[in-house]
Structures are given as structure tokens and as C-alpha cells.
Design a protein around this motif. Structure first.
Motif, short mmCIF file in Angstrom:
data_model
loop_
_atom_site.label_atom_id
_atom_site.label_comp_id
_atom_site.label_asym_id
_atom_site.label_seq_id
_atom_site.Cartn_x
_atom_site.Cartn_y
_atom_site.Cartn_z
N GLY A 34 0.81 -1.21 0.00
CA GLY A 34 0.00 0.00 0.00
C GLY A 34 0.85 1.25 0.00
O GLY A 34 1.93 1.28 0.58
N ARG A 35 0.33 2.28 -0.67
CA ARG A 35 0.98 3.59 -0.66
C ARG A 35 -0.04 4.69 -0.41
O ARG A 35 0.26 5.86 -0.49
N ASN A 36 -1.27 4.26 -0.11
CA ASN A 36 -2.32 5.19 0.32
C ASN A 36 -3.32 4.37 1.13
O ASN A 36 -3.22 3.14 1.20
N LEU A 37 -4.26 5.04 1.76
CA LEU A 37 -5.17 4.36 2.67
C LEU A 37 -6.02 3.30 1.98
O LEU A 37 -6.25 2.22 2.52
N ASP A 38 -6.49 3.60 0.78
CA ASP A 38 -7.31 2.64 0.05
C ASP A 38 -6.51 1.39 -0.34
O ASP A 38 -6.99 0.26 -0.20
N SER A 39 -5.30 1.60 -0.84
CA SER A 39 -4.49 0.44 -1.25
C SER A 39 -4.04 -0.36 -0.03
O SER A 39 -3.96 -1.59 -0.09
N PHE A 40 -3.80 0.29 1.09
CA PHE A 40 -3.47 -0.41 2.33
C PHE A 40 -4.64 -1.32 2.73
O PHE A 40 -4.44 -2.49 3.06
N ALA A 41 -5.85 -0.79 2.67
CA ALA A 41 -7.03 -1.59 3.00
C ALA A 41 -7.12 -2.81 2.07
O ALA A 41 -7.40 -3.92 2.53
N HIS A 69 4.40 10.36 16.51
CA HIS A 69 4.83 10.92 15.22
C HIS A 69 3.69 11.04 14.21
O HIS A 69 3.71 11.93 13.36
N LEU A 70 2.73 10.13 14.30
CA LEU A 70 1.61 10.12 13.36
C LEU A 70 0.39 10.82 13.97
O LEU A 70 -0.74 10.52 13.63
N GLY A 71 0.66 11.77 14.85
CA GLY A 71 -0.39 12.53 15.53
C GLY A 71 -0.93 13.67 14.69
O GLY A 71 -0.84 13.67 13.46
N HIS A 72 -1.46 14.66 15.36
CA HIS A 72 -2.13 15.76 14.65
C HIS A 72 -1.24 16.56 13.70
O HIS A 72 -1.70 16.90 12.60
N PRO A 73 0.03 16.85 14.04
CA PRO A 73 0.85 17.57 13.05
C PRO A 73 1.01 16.80 11.73
O PRO A 73 0.91 17.39 10.65
N GLU A 74 1.23 15.49 11.81
CA GLU A 74 1.34 14.69 10.59
C GLU A 74 -0.02 14.60 9.89
O GLU A 74 -0.10 14.61 8.66
N THR A 75 -1.07 14.56 10.65
CA THR A 75 -2.42 14.53 10.08
C THR A 75 -2.69 15.82 9.31
O THR A 75 -3.23 15.79 8.20
N VAL A 76 -2.30 16.95 9.88
CA VAL A 76 -2.43 18.23 9.18
C VAL A 76 -1.67 18.19 7.86
O VAL A 76 -2.20 18.56 6.81
N ARG A 77 -0.44 17.70 7.91
CA ARG A 77 0.38 17.64 6.69
C ARG A 77 -0.30 16.77 5.63
O ARG A 77 -0.37 17.15 4.45
N GLN A 78 -0.80 15.62 6.05
CA GLN A 78 -1.45 14.72 5.09
C GLN A 78 -2.74 15.32 4.54
O GLN A 78 -3.03 15.22 3.34
N LEU A 79 -3.53 15.95 5.39
CA LEU A 79 -4.78 16.55 4.93
C LEU A 79 -4.53 17.75 4.01
O LEU A 79 -5.31 18.00 3.09
N GLU A 80 -3.44 18.47 4.22
CA GLU A 80 -3.08 19.55 3.30
C GLU A 80 -2.76 18.99 1.91
O GLU A 80 -3.14 19.58 0.89
N ARG A 105 -7.75 18.11 17.33
CA ARG A 105 -8.93 17.27 17.56
C ARG A 105 -9.13 16.31 16.40
O ARG A 105 -8.63 16.52 15.31
N GLY A 106 -9.90 15.28 16.68
CA GLY A 106 -10.26 14.33 15.63
C GLY A 106 -9.23 13.24 15.47
O GLY A 106 -8.17 13.25 16.11
N PRO A 107 -9.53 12.29 14.59
CA PRO A 107 -8.63 11.15 14.39
C PRO A 107 -7.32 11.59 13.73
O PRO A 107 -7.28 12.56 12.97
N THR A 108 -6.28 10.87 14.07
CA THR A 108 -4.94 11.13 13.53
C THR A 108 -4.60 10.10 12.46
O THR A 108 -5.33 9.12 12.27
N VAL A 109 -3.49 10.29 11.81
CA VAL A 109 -3.01 9.32 10.82
C VAL A 109 -2.88 7.95 11.49
O VAL A 109 -3.29 6.93 10.93
N PHE A 110 -2.34 7.91 12.69
CA PHE A 110 -2.23 6.65 13.42
C PHE A 110 -3.61 6.00 13.58
O PHE A 110 -3.78 4.81 13.31
N ASP A 111 -4.59 6.80 13.98
CA ASP A 111 -5.95 6.29 14.14
C ASP A 111 -6.50 5.75 12.83
O ASP A 111 -7.18 4.71 12.81
#
Length: 128
Positions: A34-41, A69-80, A105-111
């Protein structure tokens, strides 16, 4: 016999690191899982290096470090990144998720990763 794939959480600081580490754990150096969430699934469902009978475990060691490391700052980066590429009809929803992540707030990349594993391969992910 259950196949066990070990993720070294000390090597995971970004979502891109996760793709590399899990790909190597399952399929060796340069391996793909996987290289994205869908392909990982999709990969978790079988046929991408795991046994066809689904008898496998992914053991994520030092997962607490990865969780940080996969918390909110990484989540912000990914959502951007997602916001910059998404279809205009999805911009409102992604912007709302991004605002929540920026506020811590909200789910993180880890989540996201743990949730996908729980739905696609129940019991296969073991956090250590």
C-alpha cells in the motif's frame, strides 16, 4: 502456522515511512503493501504478500512512538496534501477535517491506520 510481520515503530515518523516499513516487513526490501489508505485496505484483505488464508499478524513494535509521530501535526500535513489534490466537491469536508486536526482534535493518521486494519483484518494488528 501464523505468519508474523514486524513493524519497527522507531522507523515510522511520517505516513510515507509507514508505507515503506510495512512494505519491507511484508514483502522485503523495496516491497509494496500500500501507498495510500485505500491500497493499504486492499492489501490487508490478502493477495499482496500475506498468506491467502489470512493467517497473519502485523506486530507494530514501539507503536507509542509511532502514535506520537503520526499525531495531529502529521495529520495536518497529510490533509493539506489531500486538500491540494481532491475533487472540488470534497473540499468542504476535507477543509473541515483539516481545521479539526489543526486544533488538535479528531482522528490522527495513526488512528486511520489502526481503524483500517481493524475493519479489513480484524485481530491481525497487534500493538506492542
Amino acid at each position: 502456522m501464523t505468519a508474523t510481520y514486524v513493524l519497527d515503530g522507531t522507523r515510522i515518523s511520517t505516513l510515507e515511512d509507514f508505507w515503506r516499513v510495512i512494505g519491507e516487513a511484508v514483502n522485503g526490501p523495496g516491497g509494496y503493501f500500500g501507498r495510500n489508505l485505500d491500497s493499504f485496505a486492499d492489501c490487508l484483505s490478502g493477495g499482496f504478500g500475506t498468506p491467502d488464508d489470512g493467517d497473519y499478524v502485523v506486530e507494530w513494535r514501539d507503536h507509542q512512538l509511532s502514535r506520537t509521530h503520526l499525531g495531529h501535526p502529521e495529520t495536518v500535513r497529510q490533509l493539506e496534501i489531500v486538500l491540494s489534490r481532491c475533487h472540488p466537491t470534497n473540499r468542504v469536508a476535507v477543509s473541515a477535517e483539516l481545521s479539526e486536526a489543526r486544533a488538535g482534535r479528531g482522528p490522527t493518521v495513526f488512528d486511520w491506520l489502526v481503524d483500517i486494519a481493524g475493519h479489513r483484518a480484524p485481530g491481525a494488528l497487534r500493538l506492542r
